[in-house]
Structure formats: structure tokens, C-alpha cells
Design a protein around this motif. Structure first.
Motif, PDB file in Angstrom:
ATOM      1  N   UNK A  85       0.854  -1.194   0.000  1.00 52.04           N
ATOM      2  CA  UNK A  85       0.000   0.000   0.000  1.00 52.04           C
ATOM      3  C   UNK A  85       0.883   1.236   0.000  1.00 52.04           C
ATOM      4  N   UNK A  86       0.336   2.312  -0.520  1.00 53.02           N
ATOM      5  CA  UNK A  86       1.023   3.606  -0.479  1.00 53.02           C
ATOM      6  C   UNK A  86       0.033   4.651  -0.009  1.00 53.02           C
ATOM      7  N   UNK A  87       0.488   5.547   0.845  1.00 53.29           N
ATOM      8  CA  UNK A  87      -0.349   6.639   1.342  1.00 53.29           C
ATOM      9  C   UNK A  87       0.454   7.924   1.250  1.00 53.29           C
ATOM     10  N   UNK A  91      -1.350  18.851   3.534  1.00 54.27           N
ATOM     11  CA  UNK A  91      -2.223  19.814   4.195  1.00 54.27           C
ATOM     12  C   UNK A  91      -1.810  21.215   3.769  1.00 54.27           C
ATOM     13  N   UNK A  92      -2.819  22.035   3.529  1.00 52.33           N
ATOM     14  CA  UNK A  92      -2.614  23.434   3.152  1.00 52.33           C
ATOM     15  C   UNK A  92      -3.943  24.168   3.300  1.00 52.33           C
ATOM     16  N   UNK A  93      -3.867  25.419   3.668  1.00 53.00           N
ATOM     17  CA  UNK A  93      -5.022  26.318   3.741  1.00 53.00           C
ATOM     18  C   UNK A  93      -6.254  25.693   4.393  1.00 53.00           C
ATOM     19  N   UNK A  94      -6.072  25.041   5.543  1.00 50.90           N
ATOM     20  CA  UNK A  94      -7.201  24.449   6.256  1.00 50.90           C
ATOM     21  C   UNK A  94      -7.742  23.171   5.642  1.00 50.90           C
ATOM     22  N   UNK A  95      -6.963  22.548   4.764  1.00 44.08           N
ATOM     23  CA  UNK A  95      -7.383  21.284   4.155  1.00 44.08           C
ATOM     24  C   UNK A  95      -6.359  20.202   4.449  1.00 44.08           C
ATOM     25  N   UNK A  96      -6.861  18.992   4.587  1.00 46.77           N
ATOM     26  CA  UNK A  96      -6.024  17.806   4.758  1.00 46.77           C
ATOM     27  C   UNK A  96      -6.521  16.787   3.738  1.00 46.77           C
ATOM     28  N   UNK A  97      -5.612  16.280   2.910  1.00 47.45           N
ATOM     29  CA  UNK A  97      -5.981  15.294   1.891  1.00 47.45           C
ATOM     30  C   UNK A  97      -5.086  14.075   2.060  1.00 47.45           C
ATOM     31  N   UNK A  98      -5.715  12.927   2.158  1.00 46.80           N
ATOM     32  CA  UNK A  98      -5.017  11.648   2.259  1.00 46.80           C
ATOM     33  C   UNK A  98      -5.384  10.842   1.029  1.00 46.80           C
ATOM     34  N   UNK A  99      -4.377  10.336   0.335  1.00 48.02           N
ATOM     35  CA  UNK A  99      -4.613   9.496  -0.840  1.00 48.02           C
ATOM     36  C   UNK A  99      -3.898   8.169  -0.621  1.00 48.02           C
ATOM     37  N   UNK A 100      -4.578   7.100  -0.972  1.00 51.22           N
ATOM     38  CA  UNK A 100      -3.994   5.778  -0.802  1.00 51.22           C
ATOM     39  C   UNK A 100      -4.235   4.886  -2.005  1.00 51.22           C
ATOM     40  N   UNK A 101      -3.289   4.004  -2.237  1.00 46.51           N
ATOM     41  CA  UNK A 101      -3.380   2.989  -3.280  1.00 46.51           C
ATOM     42  C   UNK A 101      -2.966   1.650  -2.689  1.00 46.51           C
ATOM     43  N   UNK A 102      -3.618   0.592  -3.121  1.00 47.87           N
ATOM     44  CA  UNK A 102      -3.219  -0.753  -2.699  1.00 47.87           C
ATOM     45  C   UNK A 102      -3.701  -1.743  -3.745  1.00 47.87           C
TER      46      UNK A 102
END
Length: 130
Positions: A85-87, A91-102
Motif C-alpha cells: 500500500x502507499x499513502x 495539508x494546506x489552507x485548512x485542508x487535509x488530503x489523504x490518498x492511498x493505493x493498494x
């Protein structure tokens, strides 16, 4: 979370059309937007090293808040990601983004559960159980 077939069941999504578009707004202002599309030979795109590198599962988690989310992002980066898996976390300007692949759902599912529990600062409801 998008699953492109379940290997254990012999399912493999090879050809078709997958499209996902959504946005987060505050009033009339768009805060975050995403668009994703795969058409025709989906398996070739997923298998390509510059694409999903043979992933069968893709996950995107987004959090928007008025405060700085970089401390939470740093904490999430300390969660161990299993082999296969990869994650990536931004985070920037009040945003948090998590992306994952498996390659398969069972590989990434527990990690997504841990990330969601930290993002919400509480245990996941049973209906969200991963």
C-alpha cells in the motif's frame, strides 16, 4: 474508496467507464474540488507505473477545518503503512488530503480505519467499521 474488482473473488475490472466528481463548498465558495475519470482499458491505466502501479483500490479522504491541519497531517504520516500500500498526506489552507493505493482492499482497510479515527478524534461508529 474505489475498489476495481475483488481478486479473492476473481473479479477484475478491465474495461468500462468510471467517473467521480465532487466538491466541498462553504456558502457559494468552492473550497475543494476533485475530478477523476478512467475510460476504455481501465486495467491498463491502473497497471501502468505512472498511473496506479497495479493498484486495485484507491482511497481519498478530505478534511476541511478553520484551523491549521498540518500537525494532524504530521501525526498521520507516523501511521505505519503496510507493504503493498502507499499513502500520501498533504495539508494546506485548512485542508487535509489523504490518498492511498493498494493492490487489494484488505491491505489498506486497517490503515484507512486508523487514519479516520485520528481525523475524527474518536472511535469509528460500527457502521463505518473497517
Amino acid at each position: 474508496l474505489v475498489v476495481f474488482g475483488r481478486k479473492a473473488s476473481g473479479e477484475v475490472l478491465a474495461k468500462g467507464h468510471v467517473q467521480d466528481r465532487w466538491q466541498v463548498t462553504h456558502g457559494a465558495r468552492i473550497i475543494h474540488a476533485e475530478a477523476f475519470r478512467l475510460t476504455d482499458d481501465i486495467r491498463a491505466s491502473l497497471n501502468h507505473q505512472a498511473g496506479a502501479d497495479q493498484a486495485g483500490v484507491m482511497a481519498t479522504l478530505v478534511m476541511v477545518a478553520p484551523e491549521d491541519l498540518s500537525p494532524l497531517a504530521q501525526s498521520l504520516r507516523n501511521i505505519e503503512v503496510p507493504e503493498g500500500a502507499r499513502m500520501e498526506i498533504s495539508s494546506w489552507e485548512g485542508k487535509l488530503v489523504v490518498r492511498g493505493l493498494a493492490a487489494e482492499l484488505h491491505v489498506i482497510k486497517p490503515t484507512i480505519g486508523k487514519i479516520l479515527a485520528q481525523m475524527t478524534s474518536m472511535p469509528l461508529p460500527r457502521s463505518w467499521a473497517f
